[in-house]
Motif scaffolding. Structure first.
Motif, PDB file in Angstrom:
ATOM      1  N   ASN A   4      -4.285   3.091  -5.720  1.00  7.47           N
ATOM      2  CA  ASN A   4      -3.611   3.566  -4.398  1.00  7.47           C
ATOM      3  C   ASN A   4      -4.528   3.805  -3.067  1.00  7.47           C
ATOM      4  N   ARG A   5      -5.521   4.233  -3.357  1.00  9.71           N
ATOM      5  CA  ARG A   5      -6.582   4.429  -2.287  1.00  9.71           C
ATOM      6  C   ARG A   5      -6.927   3.230  -1.586  1.00  9.71           C
ATOM      7  N   TYR A  48       1.298  16.472  -0.131  1.00 10.79           N
ATOM      8  CA  TYR A  48       1.199  15.060  -0.499  1.00 10.79           C
ATOM      9  C   TYR A  48       2.575  14.397  -0.850  1.00 10.79           C
ATOM     10  N   SER A  99       7.430   8.562   3.553  1.00 13.33           N
ATOM     11  CA  SER A  99       6.680   7.223   3.698  1.00 13.33           C
ATOM     12  C   SER A  99       7.613   6.281   2.927  1.00 13.33           C
ATOM     13  N   SER A 130       0.795   6.375   7.920  1.00 15.94           N
ATOM     14  CA  SER A 130      -0.042   5.758   6.722  1.00 15.94           C
ATOM     15  C   SER A 130      -1.226   6.327   6.771  1.00 15.94           C
ATOM     16  N   SER A 153       1.229   3.754  -2.935  1.00 11.08           N
ATOM     17  CA  SER A 153       0.949   5.231  -2.781  1.00 11.08           C
ATOM     18  C   SER A 153       2.303   6.210  -2.939  1.00 11.08           C
ATOM     19  N   GLY A 161       0.911  -1.195  -0.035  1.00 14.48           N
ATOM     20  CA  GLY A 161       0.077  -0.064   0.018  1.00 14.48           C
ATOM     21  C   GLY A 161       0.821   1.364  -0.093  1.00 14.48           C
ATOM     22  N   THR A 162       1.962   1.354   0.932  1.00 14.15           N
ATOM     23  CA  THR A 162       2.676   2.626   0.859  1.00 14.15           C
ATOM     24  C   THR A 162       3.413   2.496  -0.193  1.00 14.15           C
ATOM     25  N   THR A 189      -3.361  -1.182   3.759  1.00 16.18           N
ATOM     26  CA  THR A 189      -2.330  -1.191   4.813  1.00 16.18           C
ATOM     27  C   THR A 189      -2.890  -0.898   6.163  1.00 16.18           C
ATOM     28  N   GLU A 203      -3.668   1.768   0.235  1.00 15.63           N
ATOM     29  CA  GLU A 203      -3.424   2.359   1.560  1.00 15.63           C
ATOM     30  C   GLU A 203      -4.288   1.901   2.470  1.00 15.63           C
ATOM     31  N   PHE A 242      -1.616   9.838   5.866  1.00 15.29           N
ATOM     32  CA  PHE A 242      -1.466   9.738   4.155  1.00 15.29           C
ATOM     33  C   PHE A 242      -2.679   9.421   3.509  1.00 15.29           C
ATOM     34  N   TRP A 243      -3.403   8.410   4.279  1.00 14.51           N
ATOM     35  CA  TRP A 243      -4.665   7.742   3.610  1.00 14.51           C
ATOM     36  C   TRP A 243      -5.657   8.920   3.703  1.00 14.51           C
TER      37      TRP A 243
END
Lengths: 184, 498
Positions: B126-127, B237, B244, B188, B111, B107-108, B133, B130, B191-192
Motif C-alpha cells: 500500500n505504501r 486511519y 477515500s 491522498s 490503501s 493506490g487509493t 498515487t 499511495e 493519508f500517505w
C-alpha cells in the motif's frame, strides 16, 4: 560533568511479546494506574480494552467537520450562482432547483473538510507534534519502533512509588526495568 | 443448533476429518520484527544499487527536458505550440490527464478499499501504491493547469472574490474537476503521510544524531508508539480510508462527467462513470505491478512482497480488465440498440476509421491480454505478469486517446473533420511526465520507507496478543466445522467406524 538537576519521569519496563504485554497491561489497569502507556512497534489490537481505554472520540470531530464542508460547498455554490452572479449556462436555471449540479462540489468539500479535521483532530488528540520527550532519553526506548514492547508508568501517577512500582513491574513480568529521568 | 461458526467439542470430533484451509502466509520464512525493520529500512539506509542510478539519471533528465523545457516553451510562447490548429484541441494533453489521474486510483483502492475489507495482503504494497498515487496526480495536474493558456491566471479557477466580480460556474463539470482533483490530491497526501509517521519514527530511531535524524525527527512528529497514540491513530486511519473510498469513486466519475454531460456522440453515455472507475483501477493496478515487481527484485523484498501478493493483483487486473471489456461492448450495444444515428456513426468511425489501430491496440491490450491471468502458470511467471502490466499501461493510454481524439476529429460539422497529429510539445510533455513519475518514485524508494513497516509487522502471527493463549485453554486445537460438513459428520458417527 552535569550539574543539571534531574526529575524522575517514570519507569520503563520491557515485555517479551505482544501477548506478554497484553496480560501485563491488564494487571497494570487492575492495579489502578492512570498515567501510563504501552509502547509497541505496531498497533496491538485489543490493547485498548486491556488498558481500560475508551474508544477514540475522533469520529465526532470528523462528523461535524464533514457537515461544515457540506454547508460550505452548498453555501459557496448557492451564494455565487444564485445570489451574486446568476448566469444561465446550458439552460441550467439559476435558482434552488440547480442544486443537483452543486452536489459534486458539496461532496468533495465534505470529504476535504473531514480529511483536514481527521488530520488536525488526530494531532490534537495525540498531543503531537512534540519533538522532545523524556522517554527519548532512555537507552532502550529506540527499540519501541523496532521490535520491543514497553510499558511506561509515569511518576505523576498518584499510585507511583519509586520502589513499589519497580517491584510491581518486575512481578508482572517486566524485564530490563529502567528509571527514566528528564532534565529539570 | 448447528451454525457455521460453532466450535465442536473436541471429544465428539470423529468421522471424516476435513482440513481447515490454511491461509497462505503474508510474510515468508518466519521473519522476525527486527528482520523486517532491517530489510525495509536497509533500502534507504544502504547505498543504492547501480541500477537505481541507471534508472534515476535518465528519468530525471527526461523530466527536466520534457516537463521543464516543454512547459517553459509553452508558457513563454502560448498554447498554440500545443497544436491548436485543428478541431482536436488538447488531444494528447487531456488523454494524458485522464491517463495519469487513472493511474493514481489503484493506490487509493489498495490503501482504502482493501483496508476496509480487511484484506491484510495490502500491507506490503500500500505504501508504494499511495506514493504512486501522489506522483501520478502530480503528473496529471500539469495538463489541466497549463491548458488554461495564461497559467499565471490559473487562480481564476479558485472560487475567491476577484476584481471582475465574476464567479466560477459551479454547474460546470470542469469546475467539479478542479474540486475533485485537488481534494483527491490533498486527501491522498494526508493519508500517505499519516500512514508513514510510525515508520518515519522507526528510521529516526535508527539514525545517528545529525541532519538526517533531525529531518526524520521533524517529519515523524515525535511519534512514540504509545497505545494512547495508536488508538487515535488507528481511528484516524480508518476514517481516512472510509473517506477515500467514495472519494476515489467520485474523482474518476467527475472526470468522466467532463465527457458524459456533453451532447457529443461517443461521449454522451451513462456508462462512463463506472466504466472510467473500473478502467482507472485496472490501469492503476497494472502500474503498481510495473513498479513493484522490479523494486522487489532490486531490493530483495521477496519475503515481504510474496508471489501471493502478485497473484492477487493479477486477479484484480483480470477482473477489472473484464469489466472494462464489458463496458466497451456495452457501449457498442447501446450505440446500436438506441438507434441513435450519430452515436452509431461515431463508433463505426472509431473501429473502422483512420484510428482503427488505436482501437485495436486498446482492445487487445486491455481486454485480451489480461485474460492470460486465468491460468495460474501465467500469474506465477513474472515475465508474463510484467508483459501484461505493460500492455495494460499502453492499452489504457490508448483507451483515453480513442475516446478523446476519434470523437473530436469527427464532430457535427464535416468542414471541421481533420486527422489529428500531436505537436512536439505535447509529445515532449507526455514523455517528460513519464520521466518525472519514475524519478519521483525512485526518490521515494531512496528516502522514504517503501513498505509499511508497522502494518507488515502487524500481519505476523505472533502479533496477535492471544497468539499463545491456547496453553491457557484445555480444548485447544478445536476444528471449525462448517454446517454442510456437520451433516457428513453426523452420518459418519453412525457409520461403520463405530
Amino acid at each position: 560533568m552535569s550539574t543539571t538537576r534531574k526529575r524522575v519521569y517514570g519507569y520503563l519496563a520491557e515485555f517479551g511479546s505482544a501477548s506478554a504485554l497484553y496480560k501485563a497491561a491488564e494487571k497494570v489497569r487492575d492495579a489502578g494506574f492512570r498515567k501510563w502507556d504501552c509502547h509497541t512497534p505496531y498497533p496491538v489490537h485489543g490493547l485498548d480494552a486491556a488498558m481500560g481505554m475508551k474508544r477514540s472520540i475522533l469520529p465526532w470531530f470528523v462528523f461535524f467537520g464533514g457537515m461544515l464542508g457540506t454547508a460550505t460547498g452548498f453555501g459557496l455554490a448557492y451564494i455565487t450562482q444564485v445570489e451574486i452572479y446568476p448566469t444561465v449556462v446550458q439552460a441550467k436555471p439559476a435558482n434552488i432547483f440547480t442544486v443537483p449540479a452543486f452536489f459534486p462540489i458539496m461532496f468533495e468539500l465534505t470529504i476535504l473538510f473531514s480529511g483536514f479535521t481527521t488530520l488536525f483532530g488526530l494531532l490534537a488528540l495525540m498531543k503531537l507534534p512534540r519533538l522532545n520527550h523524556p522517554l527519548f532519553a532512555s537507552r532502550q526506548f529506540h527499540r519501541a519502533t523496532d521490535d520491543a514492547f514497553f510499558i511506561a508508568v509515569e511518576a505523576r501517577d498518584p499510585k507511583f512509588s519509586p520502589d513499589g512500582t519497580r517491584q510491581f513491574l518486575e512481578d508482572i513480568g517486566g524485564k530490563s526495568i529502567e528509571l527514566v529521568e528528564e532534565e529539570d | 443448533m448447528a451454525t457455521a461458526t460453532e466450535h465442536a467439542p473436541s471429544q465428539t470430533r470423529q468421522g471424516p476429518k476435513l482440513p481447515v484451509l490454511e491461509r497462505e502466509k503474508l510474510i515468508l520464512n518466519g521473519r522476525s520484527y527486527h528482520w523486517i525493520t532491517e530489510r525495509i529500512c536497509g533500502v534507504l539506509e544502504n547505498r543504492q544499487p547501480f541500477l537505481w542510478w541507471l534508472l534515476f539519471l535518465p528519468s530525471a533528465l527526461i523530466a527536466m527536458v520534457g516537463v521543464g523545457l516543454g512547459l517553459t516553451y509553452l508558457v513563454s510562447t502560448g498554447v498554440g505550440v500545443w497544436g491548436m490548429t485543428n478541431r482536436v484541441f488538447w488531444g494528447w494533453d487531456i488523454t494524458n490527464f485522464v491517463f495519469w489521474i487513472g493511474i493514481g486510483h489503484a493506490g487509493t483502492l489498495i490503501s482504502a478499499v482493501l483496508f476496509l475489507t480487511r484484506q491484510n495482503w495490502r500491507t506490503s504494497i500500500n505504501r508504494a501504491a499511495e506514493a504512486m498515487t501522489i506522483f501520478a496526480v502530480m503528473c496529471a495536474g500539469i495538463f489541466p493547469a497549463f491548458h488554461v493558456g495564461r497559467v499565471w491566471m490559473a487562480w481564476f479557477l479558485a472560487p475567491i472574490p476577484n476584481a471582475n466580480a465574476i464567479w466560477q460556474n459551479f454547474k460546470s463539470p470542469l469546475l467539479w474537476d478542479v474540486f475533485a482533483v485537488s481534494t483527491y490530491f490533498t486527501i491522498s497526501l494526508i493519508f500517505w503521510y499519516l500512514g508513514m509517521v510510525p515508520d518515519l519514527a522507526t528510521i529516526r530511531d535508527r539514525c545517528k544524531p545529525g541532519l538526517r535524524k533531525m529531518l526524520y525527527g521533524i517529519f515523524s512528529l515525535g511519534w512514540r508508539g504509545g497505545n494512547r497514540q495508536w488508538s487515535h491513530y488507528e481511528m484516524a486511519y480508518l476514517l481516512l480510508a472510509a473517506l477515500s473510498t467514495p472519494l476515489v469513486l467520485s474523482v474518476h466519475s467527475v472526470v468522466s462527467f467532463d465527457f458524459a454531460t456533453s451532447i457529443v456522440p461517443g461521449w454522451h453515455t451513462t456508462i462512463f462513470p463506472p466504466y472510467f472507475v473500473a478502467g482507472a483501477i485496472f490501469g492503476g493496478f497494472a502500474m503498481v505491478l510495473t513498479i513493484m515487481v522490479p523494486a522487489r527484485q532490486l531490493y530483495g523484498l521477496h519475503d515481504v512482497i510474496t508471489m501471493k501478493h502478485i497473484d492477487n493483483m493479477a486477479k484484480i487486473i483480470l477482473l477489472t480488465g473484464t469489466i472494462v471489456g464489458y463496458a466497451y461492448l456495452m457501449e457498442l450495444f447501446v450505440a446500436y440498440y438506441s438507434g441513435a444515428k450519430y452515436e452509431m456513426d461515431a463508433f463505426k468511425f472509431r473501429i473502422t476509421g483512420p484510428y482503427w489501430w488505436a482501437y485495436l491496440a486498446m482492445m487487445s491490450c486491455n481486454v485480451l491480454s489480461p485474460q492470460l491471468f486465468w491460468w495460474k502458470a501465467c500469474r506465477e511467471n513474472l515475465w508474463v505478469v510484467m508483459g501484461v502490466a505493460m500492455a495494460v499501461n499502453i492499452g489504457m493510454w490508448f483507451e483515453r486517446f480513442v475516446i478523446i481524439v476519434t470523437t473530436l476529429a469527427r464532430m457535427f460539422l464535416p468542414g471541421d473533420w481533420k486527422t489529428y497529429s500531436p505537436s512536439y510539445v505535447e509529445m515532449a510533455l507526455f514523455i517528460g511526465t513519464i520521466g518525472m513519475f519514475l524519478a519521483l518514485f525512485l526518490l521515494f524508494l531512496r528516502f522514504l520507507p517503501c513498505i509499511n513497516i508497522a502494518e507488515v509487522k502487524w500481519t505476523l502471527l505472533e502479533s496477535d496478543p492471544h497468539h499463545d493463549d491456547h496453553h491457557d485453554h484445555p480444548d485447544h486445537g478445536v476444528e471449525r466445522i462448517p454446517a454442510y460438513q456437520r451433516e457428513l459428520h453426523g452420518k459418519a458417527i453412525v457409520g461403520p467406524d463405530n
